[in-house]
Scaffold this active site. Structure first.
Site, short mmCIF file in Angstrom:
data_model
loop_
_atom_site.label_atom_id
_atom_site.label_comp_id
_atom_site.label_asym_id
_atom_site.label_seq_id
_atom_site.Cartn_x
_atom_site.Cartn_y
_atom_site.Cartn_z
N GLY A 40 65.99 42.07 0.83
CA GLY A 40 64.88 41.16 0.60
C GLY A 40 65.16 40.29 -0.60
N SER A 41 64.56 39.08 -0.63
CA SER A 41 64.67 38.25 -1.82
C SER A 41 63.67 38.77 -2.86
CB SER A 41 64.38 36.80 -1.47
OG SER A 41 65.38 36.30 -0.60
N GLY A 42 63.80 38.25 -4.08
CA GLY A 42 62.91 38.70 -5.14
C GLY A 42 63.58 39.68 -6.09
N HIS A 43 64.88 40.00 -5.82
CA HIS A 43 65.63 40.93 -6.67
C HIS A 43 66.74 40.21 -7.43
CE1 HIS A 43 63.49 43.95 -4.49
NE2 HIS A 43 64.13 43.72 -3.36
N LYS B 270 71.04 49.12 0.98
CA LYS B 270 70.15 49.95 0.16
C LYS B 270 69.26 50.78 1.09
CE LYS B 270 68.24 46.49 -2.17
NZ LYS B 270 68.81 45.40 -1.35
N ASP C 241 65.93 47.84 5.82
CA ASP C 241 67.32 47.42 5.59
C ASP C 241 68.27 48.21 6.47
OD1 ASP C 241 65.73 46.86 3.05
OD2 ASP C 241 67.57 45.75 2.64
N HIS D 282 60.06 47.05 -5.14
CA HIS D 282 59.27 46.17 -4.28
C HIS D 282 57.81 46.22 -4.66
CE1 HIS D 282 62.77 47.45 -1.92
NE2 HIS D 282 62.82 46.17 -1.65
#
Lengths: 333, 209
Positions: free
Chosen positions: A53-56, A104, A109, A219
């Site tokens: 996911g984006s945001g990391h 991960k 995922d 998250h």
């Protein structure tokens, strides 16, 4: 919600456009939302693909380049990429030596990478090996849960397996390095504040001014326990205690100690934490061989940190010191 | 007996998409409590794209329609809901049969079994399966007993809602909610909540088709 964005739905695409503009040595596929190493596929080299996911950020796109990943797939914020992306990334980095997926351990995922590996196997002869990271000691490991989450150790797996691949080692050996690093690494995180998913528009959880969340995920999943806010010295002890209890880090060649910011914590505070980590480890008889301090695996604007310890030996230290040239990690070149 | 043709199944899919959009914020709210605050937005993005795909290329038959929905969910959503709902529609697509209520019940079950295989969850783990499995059982039983499709689908929708509510007090054992341990107890599972919308949409559209 105050954010430096144009529109919540455009965040991922707009950021990828920015990455492409800022790093001309990378190649970005905007349609599939993939960050490729500019010279991929690299002849004779095992390809390394990760994603999530984006945001990391900077994980994973910021770790694409010489000595680390060959491609990274960006999902929506906090949502795994879809199989099509992983298939395109895998085919784009395959130079005939096979491809390693670094995944991960989150249900989504794992599922999407698994479907992609099945599709790649059906479509071409590319050999794919997957290594799933699961280093978060905050989660009880049990046959009846989704298992431990993949957190800080993922950054170290990408660096160390990336260095092994860069040396021209075969797929089985590169995968073995990745598995070994995951097996010898443990992490634990904490949050002072929640994060705000752009599409949701408000904080994922409420955390009172005088409380912090221990064992938080990346998250915005709440952790296991809320405790009163404490000085960095006590926070370092609270985070390291379960890490040290989970694996024996004494003896051997010491550890790589990684203090990671979750996005909203200044480097000043991360160094305050690192000083305390050193002190706790010295008292526990754990020598520190290498260190990494900074925000490398974030949770949007969450304030807080995670601590990862990795048991190292001469080989892993050599792989750690090997040259790397990516937007977020860059040395020896 | 009603024929479950392309139009009927198309109406079901569109009603599900409409319901997901209507309940988007509520699903995301449920996911904020025990997950990562994206279930409503992800499902809405996927189902809106599925309806757009059906509009762009009208499917030749029922199987093609369900396959379009499946592939859109798999390629647009990500996370767990994309593969799980995608697999549900994909397995259904391979089992639509002659469009009779019995065939629909069998296809629905095939879809649910696909979700079991992909997600490796079990009843009581507090996932969408806790709504889907009782719905499949109720549907099979009612259709087997010779009841009309409207009665059978109503029974399935009620069973789904009951299943969703039955796991609310439980501790989640799969997905992101499982990281919470005891703290997940007492919260409605977002996946089970969206699965109820799916079965409820079938009850409101297919019964009168």
């Amino acid at each position: 919600m105050k954010k430096l964005i144009n529109a919540p739905a455009d965040v991922v695409d707009d950021a990828l456009r920015g990455m492409a503009a800022a790093h001309p040595d990378l190649r970005i596929d905007p349609e599939h939302r993939i960050v490729f190493r500019g010279d991929a596929p690299v002849a004779g080299k095992v390809g390394l693909v990760s994603g999530g996911g984006s945001g990391h950020e900077p994980m994973h796109g910021g770790f694409v380049g010489m000595g680390m990943l060959d491609a990274a797939c960006a999902g929506e914020v906090f949502t795994s990429p879809v199989p099509d992306q992983v298939v395109a990334a895998t085919q784009g980095v395959d130079a005939g030596a096979g491809v390693l997926h670094i995944v991960k351990n989150y249900t989504g995922d794992v599922m999407n990478f698994e479907m992609a590996a099945e599709l790649v196997a059906a479509e071409s002869g590319t050999e794919v090996v997957s290594v799933v990271t699961d280093d978060d000691v905050a989660v009880q490991d049990s046959l009846y849960t989704a298992g431990r989450r993949g957190v800080g150790v993922t950054v170290l797996v990408e660096k160390l397996a990336g260095a092994a691949a860069e040396q021209g080692r075969p797929l089985a050996e590169v995968a073995e390095v990745a598995r070994r690093v995951n097996g010898q690494g443990r992490s634990m995180g904490m949050a002072l504040t929640s994060c705000t998913v752009p599409a949701a528009g408000k904080p994922t959880f409420d955390l009172p001014e005088n409380e912090m969340e221990l064992g938080v995920g990346i998250h915005g999943e709440p952790g296991r326990r809320r405790v009163p806010v404490a000085p960095a010295r006590e926070v370092a002890e609270m985070l390291l205690e379960p890490v040290l209890a989970d694996l024996d880090f004494t003896g051997g060649d010491g550890v790589l100690a990684f203090v990671n910011g979750l996005g909203g914590t200044p480097l000043l505070e991360l160094y305050v934490v690192y000083a305390e980590v050193q002190a706790v480890l010295a008292k526990a008889g754990v020598p520190v061989a290498r260190s990494l301090v900074g925000s490398y695996m974030t949770s949007l604007e969450m304030a807080g940190c995670s601590i990862t310890l990795l048991k190292v030996d001469d080989e892993l230290i050599r792989l750690w010191d090997a040259p790397v040239r990516t937007p977020a990690l860059r040395w020896g070149v | 007996m009603t024929a479950l043709d392309t139009d009927a199944l198309g109406a079901w899919v569109r009603e599900f998409a409409r319901a997901v959009t209507e309940h988007r914020d509520e699903l995301t709210e449920l996911d904020s409590a025990i997950g990562d605050a994206d279930h409503g937005t992800n499902m809405d993005r996927g189902m809106t794209a599925a309806v757009a795909a059906l509009d762009a290329t009208p499917p030749a038959d029922a199987a093609a329609l369900l396959k379009t929905v499946a592939m859109t969910m798999i390629s647009k959503v990500g996370g767990t809901s994309g593969p799980l709902y995608g697999t549900f529609f994909l397995r259904m697509s391979g089992a639509v049969g002659d469009g009779s209520p019995a065939a629909f019940a069998a296809a629905f079950r095939a879809g649910v079994e696909g979700v079991v295989a992909r997600g490796k969850a079990e009843p009581g783990d507090k996932t969408l399966l806790d709504a889907l499995l009782p719905a499949a059982d109720a549907l099979t039983e009612a259709v087997g007993a010779g009841q009309g499709l409207d009665t059978a689908l109503r029974a399935a929708a009620d069973a789904a809602a009951k299943g969703r509510d039955s796991v609310t007090p439980l501790v989640a054992r799969k997905g992101r909610a499982s990281y919470l341990g005891e703290r997940s107890a007492g919260h409605v599972d977002p996946g089970a909540a969206s699965a109820v919308l799916l079965v409820e949409a079938a009850a409101t559209t297919l019964a009168r088709s």
